[in-house]
Design an enzyme around this catalytic site. Structure first.
Site, PDB file in Angstrom:
ATOM      1  N   THR A  13       0.865  -1.184   0.000  1.00 34.22           N
ATOM      2  CA  THR A  13       0.000   0.000   0.000  1.00 34.22           C
ATOM      3  C   THR A  13       0.899   1.230   0.000  1.00 34.22           C
ATOM      4  OG1 THR A  13      -0.036   0.203   2.424  1.00 34.22           O
ATOM      5  CG2 THR A  13      -1.744  -1.176   1.434  1.00 34.22           C
ATOM      6  N   LEU A  48       3.322  -1.211   4.710  1.00 30.93           N
ATOM      7  CA  LEU A  48       2.647   0.016   5.147  1.00 30.93           C
ATOM      8  C   LEU A  48       3.677   1.135   5.190  1.00 30.93           C
ATOM      9  CD1 LEU A  48       0.706  -1.367   8.266  1.00 30.93           C
ATOM     10  CD2 LEU A  48      -0.128  -1.102   5.935  1.00 30.93           C
ATOM     11  N   VAL A  80       7.651  -2.243   6.751  1.00 30.33           N
ATOM     12  CA  VAL A  80       7.517  -0.785   6.768  1.00 30.33           C
ATOM     13  C   VAL A  80       8.144  -0.190   5.511  1.00 30.33           C
ATOM     14  CG1 VAL A  80       8.139   1.334   7.997  1.00 30.33           C
ATOM     15  CG2 VAL A  80       7.455  -0.706   9.286  1.00 30.33           C
ATOM     16  N   LYS A  81       7.343   0.651   4.854  1.00 30.90           N
ATOM     17  CA  LYS A  81       7.823   1.311   3.639  1.00 30.90           C
ATOM     18  C   LYS A  81       8.420   2.672   3.987  1.00 30.90           C
ATOM     19  CE  LYS A  81       5.577   0.513  -0.771  1.00 30.90           C
ATOM     20  NZ  LYS A  81       4.404   0.871  -1.594  1.00 30.90           N
ATOM     21  N   ILE A  82       9.625   2.900   3.483  1.00 30.24           N
ATOM     22  CA  ILE A  82      10.308   4.190   3.674  1.00 30.24           C
ATOM     23  C   ILE A  82      10.786   4.636   2.295  1.00 30.24           C
ATOM     24  CG2 ILE A  82      12.290   5.333   4.773  1.00 30.24           C
ATOM     25  CD1 ILE A  82      10.943   4.176   7.077  1.00 30.24           C
TER      26      ILE A  82
END
Ligand code: G3P
Length: 226
Positions: free
Chosen positions: A27, A62, A88-90
């Protein structure tokens, strides 16, 4: 591991999970906004808990919603408590090219045992550096790469070679899919995963000549009285 669904739409996720086709979900804030997920971290948590439980143990990416280095770490830790399958998306750097994100990625992976999907990347070299920093996933927005006039297939091939040569653990996610043909094209070039919006999977399955052929079988079965 081959196809992820790039959506937070629960009905679509249910549909393709049931078919056994997808190996994860991705997402981003734009997708969530489009699908009406609002209400800050509380609203996001409520919406994403359903997705996380539905697809577990498959990974769900996310994205953090800040570019402040300490804020990214704090948010990442919070997101990681929502489920064992949270990734975790960075983004690779900030909106002005700030480099702090790389240290954040390294810290999350090595000190906090949080899997990171580094995103918003447009080249093999960006992905390579993110992989060196310790990222579990590197997302190359291949459709956007093509739109800028560069060949995403060549970038993915170069990246595959570099990750293998230096034995880096990062999995390549090819994202920003624009055509059905991108899926097989990018996987063949060396991507581990292509993330797609649900319409592309239907496009991969349904073929007009198959429709005609199936109709022929049904008609002939009926004529034979089977
Ligand atoms: O995850 C990144 C991807 O969703 C971006 O896609 O279509 O906005 O380029 P797009």
């Amino acid at each position: 591991m081959a196809i992820y669904l790039d959506t937070s739409n629960i009905e679509e996720i249910k549909k393709y999970t049931k078919m056994g086709i997808i190996s994860g979900v991705t997402t981003n804030p734009t997708i969530l906004l489009k699908e009406g997920v609002k209400g800050g971290m509380g609203g996001l948590k409520e919406a994403m808990q359903k997705v996380l439980q539905l697809v577990a143990p498959l990974p769900v990416s996310l994205e953090v919603t800040t570019n402040d280095p300490q804020g990214m770490i704090t948010q990442a830790k919070e997101l990681a408590t929502w489920g064992k399958n949270v990734v975790v998306k960075i983004t690779v750097h900030g909106p002005k090219g700030e480099l702090d994100n790389m240290a954040v990625i390294h810290e999350l992976e090595t000190k906090h045992n949080i899997r990171v999907n580094v995103t918003a990347m447009m080249s093999a070299q960006q992905c390579f550096v993110a992989a060196l920093a310790g990222a579990s996933y590197v997302s190359i927005l291949s459709g956007r790469v093509n739109n800028m006039g560069y060949n995403s297939v060549e970038e993915i091939k170069k990246l595959r070679h570099l990750l293998d040569r230096f034995q880096l653990k990062a999995k390549i996610i090819a994202a920003s899919t624009r055509e059905v043909l991108n899926v097989v094209e990018w996987l063949s070039a060396g991507a581990d995963i292509v993330t797609v919006t649900p319409n592309f999977i239907e496009g991969m399955i349904v073929h007009p000549y198959t429709k005609e052929t199936v109709q022929m079988f049904l008609n002939d079965a009926a004529k034979a009285g089977h």
